[in-house]
Scaffold this motif. Structure first.
Motif, PDB file in Angstrom:
ATOM      1  N   SER A 190      36.980   0.768   6.082  1.00 32.42           N
ATOM      2  CA  SER A 190      38.292   0.904   6.722  1.00 32.42           C
ATOM      3  C   SER A 190      38.201   2.042   7.739  1.00 32.42           C
ATOM      4  O   SER A 190      37.299   2.886   7.660  1.00 32.42           O
ATOM      5  N   SER A 191      39.162   2.082   8.660  1.00 32.87           N
ATOM      6  CA  SER A 191      39.098   3.153   9.663  1.00 32.87           C
ATOM      7  C   SER A 191      39.390   4.504   9.017  1.00 32.87           C
ATOM      8  O   SER A 191      38.867   5.527   9.446  1.00 32.87           O
ATOM      9  N   GLU A 192      40.187   4.511   7.925  1.00 36.52           N
ATOM     10  CA  GLU A 192      40.454   5.776   7.211  1.00 36.52           C
ATOM     11  C   GLU A 192      39.143   6.331   6.648  1.00 36.52           C
ATOM     12  O   GLU A 192      38.883   7.531   6.733  1.00 36.52           O
ATOM     13  N   GLU A 193      38.336   5.440   6.067  1.00 37.61           N
ATOM     14  CA  GLU A 193      37.060   5.896   5.505  1.00 37.61           C
ATOM     15  C   GLU A 193      36.159   6.478   6.589  1.00 37.61           C
ATOM     16  O   GLU A 193      35.520   7.516   6.393  1.00 37.61           O
ATOM     17  N   ASP A 225      37.083   7.871   9.284  1.00 37.30           N
ATOM     18  CA  ASP A 225      37.632   9.165   9.703  1.00 37.30           C
ATOM     19  C   ASP A 225      37.283  10.260   8.708  1.00 37.30           C
ATOM     20  O   ASP A 225      36.883  11.357   9.086  1.00 37.30           O
ATOM     21  N   LEU A 226      37.426   9.938   7.419  1.00 32.32           N
ATOM     22  CA  LEU A 226      37.198  10.945   6.378  1.00 32.32           C
ATOM     23  C   LEU A 226      35.722  11.279   6.184  1.00 32.32           C
ATOM     24  O   LEU A 226      35.377  12.341   5.688  1.00 32.32           O
TER      25      LEU A 226
END
Ligand SMILES: Nc1ncnc2c1ncn2[C@@H]1O[C@H](COP(=O)(O)OP(=O)(O)OP(=O)(O)O)[C@@H](O)[C@H]1O
Ligand SMILES: [Mg+2]
Length: 410
Positions: A197-200, A202-203
């Motif tokens: 995912s894009s959140e992953e 980013d993190l």
């Protein structure tokens, strides 16, 4: 089924299976899987084509199956590449801005500059030049520089190269199967498109594609690619270990692995038993499942230790806030996320391909992460090309080729 003018085919040439996944992109941007074909792969070793004839046969079978399912003819594909010959480097490009504002042409020019400045060793070729981050004047960490004001544009890029011969053997195999290659994409990049995912991203995350012959790694931090590696170890090593450890054939060992295999000894319930069929002059017998786990566990640990060394060596330990996402056929082994967590000391989850609709039950397995990722890569690429319009000869040509491919299909 909607309009069929935006059809894309992902052909994953893996060490154990070759699969073709066909998708159509609808006008609202949905990616619909409309066909899948798969065939055992016999012409590869550790992710690299070593027998073109056998590879061509498997490609033809997989593609024929996908054609039967969709009722259309496949002419061109996006395909992947992996193997120990892959290497990565970082490069930088700098440009003075003419108009005090970053335009599409500036971005193209700075990327061209990076490409032109790379010294490629003989026998190697560039597979990807991926912008990692842009710097506008002193502002670093810029992901989208278009429209920003400044006097100077710089880019930090991730350069991926591979052995010319390995790249050619992939193209040759695909061409001899009667297909055109639109693009060859690094397999871990494709798998990442499908499961992260894009959140992953980013993190901070490590995507680990555990295949049959290779284990692919891709590290993302702050939304962009930081490191990639292809390690020469995979599910076939487990099968061999089981065959040797339990004194049985590879065929039986493969079946036992898939049905009863487990990555950690301490996850086995006391009393679980496994039937080992007869092999040669040995009669069939029953063993404790724990015995099977004792064979598997050390090799699984070795796989994740190699991944851990690679992460540490690249300097990304402590920077993976979202942990690890494992995918690929070998990730389906029971207890694999637990094993990953223990060795890597990071949270781990199994990644199945997402971002697609249609035949999700067929496409939604970790084994199809690369093929589905190739399709998603193609769809994003198409979006980029469309937004780039006709700027740049290279882009124009690629766009033309893509249109031709789309027209040829159906
Ligand atoms: N349920 C399962 N449990 C354990 N292993 C499994 C399971 N299902 C498949 N595998 C293993 O997954 C491997 C195949 O995975 P995958 O299809 O991702 O590899 P590949 O793409 O052919 O190879 P590579 O990516 O290494 O070139 C095989 O070794 C197979 O034994
Ligand atoms: Mg694979």
């Amino acid at each position: 089924m909607g309009r069929r003018d935006h059809v894309v085919v992902g052909l994953d040439i893996g060490t154990t299976k070759i699969c073709a996944v066909v998708a159509e992109m609808t006008e609202d941007g949905t990616v619909n899987i409309i066909g899948v074909g798969s065939s055992p792969s016999r012409g590869l070793k550790k992710g690299v084509v070593v027998d073109i004839d056998l590879t061509v046969d498997s490609i033809k079978k997989a593609v024929e199956e996908a054609e039967l399912m969709t009722g259309g003819q496949i002419n061109a594909v996006y395909t992947g590449i992996a193997g120990s010959h892959i290497s990565v480097a970082q490069a930088r490009g700098v440009l003075a801005l003419k108009r005090q504002e970053v335009t599409r042409q500036d971005v193209d020019r700075v990327m061209e500059q990076v490409r032109a400045g790379i010294m490629v060793e003989p026998g190697r070729e560039i597979l990807h030049v991926i912008p990692r981050e842009f710097v506008v004047d002193d502002q670093d960490g810029v992901r989208e520089p278009l429209g920003m004001s400044g006097a100077r544009l710089a880019v930090e890029a991730h350069i991926i190269t591979g052995a010319v011969t390995s790249v050619q053997n992939i193209s040759k195999s695909v061409n001899r199967a009667g297909l055109d290659v639109v693009e060859i994409v690094l397999q871990p990049l494709a798998s990442s498109e499908a499961v992260l995912s894009s959140e992953e991203r980013d993190l901070g995350v490590a995507m680990v594609d555990l295949g049959g012959g290779t284990t692919d790694l891709a590290i993302f931090v702050d939304g962009s690619i930081r490191h990639t590696a292809v390690l020469p170890i995979g599910g076939q090593n487990l099968t061999k270990d089981i065959a040797i450890g339990l004194l049985t054939s590879q065929t039986e060992a493969e079946k036992i692995k898939i049905k009863h295999g487990i990555a950690r000894v301490d996850l086995v319930n006391d009393g679980d038993m496994v039937e080992v069929p007869s092999a040669g002059d040995r009669p069939a017998r029953t063993i404790a499942r724990r015995e099977l786990a004792l064979v598997i566990e050390p090799r699984v640990e070795e796989m994740f230790e190699l991944v851990r060394d690679e992460i540490n060596h690249a300097g990304y330990d402590g920077r993976l806030g979202a942990g690890v996402v494992i995918t690929g056929g070998t990730s389906m082994l029971e207890g694999m996320p637990d094993a990953a967590e223990r060795v890597l000391n990071l949270p781990a989850r199994r990644g199945v391909p997402t971002g697609v609709e249609g035949l999700r039950e067929i496409a939604g397995t970790p084994m199809h992460a690369t093929a589905v990722g190739l399709i998603l890569h193609a769809c994003h690429h198409m979006g980029d090309l469309e937004s780039a319009g006709r700027g740049g000869r290279r882009v124009g040509r690629a766009f033309g080729r893509m249109r031709q491919m789309l027209q040829e299909f159906f």
